[in-house]
Design an enzyme around this catalytic site. Structure first.
Site, mmCIF file in Angstrom:
data_model
loop_
_atom_site.group_PDB
_atom_site.id
_atom_site.type_symbol
_atom_site.label_atom_id
_atom_site.label_comp_id
_atom_site.label_asym_id
_atom_site.label_seq_id
_atom_site.Cartn_x
_atom_site.Cartn_y
_atom_site.Cartn_z
ATOM 1 N N HIS A 173 -7.547 -8.277 -2.610
ATOM 2 C CA HIS A 173 -8.849 -7.640 -2.358
ATOM 3 C C HIS A 173 -8.797 -6.156 -2.662
ATOM 4 C CE1 HIS A 173 -6.598 -7.036 1.392
ATOM 5 N NE2 HIS A 173 -7.285 -5.916 1.515
ATOM 6 N N TYR A 198 0.832 -1.203 0.000
ATOM 7 C CA TYR A 198 0.000 0.000 0.000
ATOM 8 C C TYR A 198 0.864 1.249 0.000
ATOM 9 C CZ TYR A 198 -4.273 -2.559 1.284
ATOM 10 O OH TYR A 198 -5.370 -3.386 1.293
ATOM 11 N N ARG A 234 -3.458 -11.967 3.507
ATOM 12 C CA ARG A 234 -4.762 -11.538 2.994
ATOM 13 C C ARG A 234 -4.911 -11.974 1.540
ATOM 14 N NH1 ARG A 234 -8.096 -7.976 4.411
ATOM 15 N NH2 ARG A 234 -9.412 -9.703 3.831
ATOM 16 N N TYR A 271 -0.988 -9.988 0.526
ATOM 17 C CA TYR A 271 0.084 -9.492 1.392
ATOM 18 C C TYR A 271 -0.014 -10.094 2.785
ATOM 19 C CZ TYR A 271 -3.412 -6.112 3.063
ATOM 20 O OH TYR A 271 -4.531 -5.524 3.562
ATOM 21 N N HIS A 294 -10.793 -2.755 -1.275
ATOM 22 C CA HIS A 294 -11.728 -2.194 -0.284
ATOM 23 C C HIS A 294 -12.726 -1.295 -1.002
ATOM 24 C CE1 HIS A 294 -9.295 -3.297 3.326
ATOM 25 N NE2 HIS A 294 -8.283 -3.177 2.487
#
Lengths: 206, 241
Positions: free
Chosen positions: B159, B107, B156, B146, B161
């Site tokens: 995905h 991120y 995870r 990640y 959000h």
């Protein structure tokens, strides 16, 4: 033929996670991507009424402030009118009634500036004490939590408020009352939200 | 017929607050029951957004942070679908915001210290308004999986959000969209906070070859359902109690 109900199911919620800021408040996450970030100005420059500041922290079950939380506020204007087509009445030009706030990453303190909302007449004609609806999301919160902020200087309106009166435990109603102080002439309302444990804030299933 | 109150949120379909395998939920979940509220005017209203609030480029994550002439590294995808309510009625002109990691699972956030590198041409957030039919579309790269500190070896699934407003504060929703066939979905404690497997399935975007642009961009379809509302067929309790 067998009759069936053909309703859809609501999409399940998931936590906003630790990086909610890059999506909803990217400037705070350390990069500028949008020409304008939304939610910085709740009332706008033309709003009538008393200018106030609201500040607080969101605290977890261990007593620690949550530094990666994001809150949204939704409120009526000083006349108790929401900026929404289903609520009859006028709001001032630029009054949106909605804001988005994140805390200081080091301290967990958040603050927003707005005008104090007026009492709101519900669609069934009942009057609600002035309040701001709050929605809280963060890592560890699976479904956004809904609560309401009421004002400590509205004692008689609060006593008659139909939502506060739904809370059977009178002691718990106090968790929804923000305490008013004055700081350099600006009214400041302090509102700490406790997610769990002693003096846990009341949350609503709306 | 006037629109009336929103349907009760199905709390047995939604994840509960306390899901101990997702460790952070343990200290961040209320212990007392929520107070149930018939929706008042404060909940059936909500913020209204318009085209002045956003720019058309905001929905194109392939270009909204890329240097001129460059583009992010990763699998180019279209993520699209409709926003409906539980009555299957489209929700028009509503704000949809997304954020995600880059194709390596990193991120662009100062708190993310994963060793996978930042992509200089990828920001990772976008937003758009649904059209009059409730339709939305983003262009982006498929995010990577990640690791995260829950159990020592938790990853995870890929995905995106997604945050959706609807037309009422009662409809406010944040969720995550996963991708068809990802074997990490079944292993994830955040996914498994949802008790019903059919509900989990509702969060899995489907490969959509019909919307894929040949030789250019793969497409995934993800429809979102917000709470529906009753119609006021009868003037109940007109005396106001």
């Amino acid at each position: 033929m067998r009759q069936t109900l053909d309703y859809l199911k609501e999409t399940p919620s998931q936590t906003a996670g630790p990086y909610v800021h890059i999506g909803l408040a990217p400037g705070a996450a350390g990069f500028d991507i949008y020409a304008q970030e939304l939610g910085h100005d709740i009332a706008g420059p033309n709003a009538k009424g008393e200018r106030i500041r609201v500040e607080g922290r969101v605290i977890d079950g261990m007593g620690s402030p949550i530094k990666d939380v994001l809150l949204e506020a939704w409120q009526a204007n000083t006349d108790g009118i929401y900026a929404h087509p289903e609520h009859l009445g006028e709001v001032e030009d630029g009054f949106r009634g909605w804001g988005r706030v994140i805390p200081d990453f080091d301290t967990g303190n958040w603050t927003f500036e707005t005008v104090k909302p007026g009492a709101v007449t519900d669609l069934n004609g009942r009057q609600m004490a002035p309040h701001i609806s709050l929605w809280i999301v963060a890592r560890g919160i699976n479904v956004g939590l809904q609560t309401r902020l009421y004002f400590s200087d509205e004692t008689s309106a609060n006593a008659a408020d139909p939502v506060l009166n739904l809370i059977e435990w009178e002691r718990r109603r106090a968790t929804l009352i923000a305490e008013r102080t004055d700081s350099d002439g600006t009214p400041v309302y302090r509102f700490d939200i406790k997610l769990q444990g002693e003096d846990e804030t009341v949350f609503f299933d709306i | 017929m006037q629109p009336g109150p929103y349907y009760q949120r199905d709390r047995q379909w939604q994840p509960p607050a306390l899901t101990p395998d997702y460790k952070t939920s343990v200290s961040r979940s209320p212990q007392y029951s929520m107070i149930s509220l018939e929706t008042t005017v404060s909940e059936i209203t909500g913020p209204v957004f318009g085209h002045n609030d956003i720019d058309p480029i905001d929905k194109d994550l392939l270009s909204n942070y890329a240097k001129p002439g460059e583009s992010p590294i990763g699998e180019r995808i279209i993520l699209h679908g409709r926003v409906l309510d539980e009555n299957a009625k489209p929700v028009p002109n509503t704000l949809v915001e997304i954020w995600q990691a880059n194709s390596g699972g990193r991120y662009r956030h100062k708190k993310d210290t994963y060793l996978a590198p930042i992509d200089p041409n990828f920001g990772g957030c976008g937003r758009t308004l649904t059209d009059e039919n409730g339709y939305y579309a983003f262009r982006t790269v498929k995010p990577g999986a990640y690791p995260w500190r829950n159990w020592v070896n938790n990853w995870r699934p890929a995905h995106v959000h997604i945050s959706i407003f609807g037309s009422a504060f009662a409809q406010r929703l944040i969720t995550q969209c996963y991708f068809e066939g990802d074997p990490l979905i079944a292993k994830c404690p955040i996914v498994n906070s949802i008790p019903d497997p059919d509900a989990v399935d509702q969060l899995v975007a489907r490969l959509d070859l019909n919307a894929t642009i040949p030789l250019d961009t793969i497409a995934y379809k993800f429809d979102i359902v917000l709470r529906g509302r009753r119609s006021t067929l009868f003037e109940n309790r007109p005396e106001g109690n």
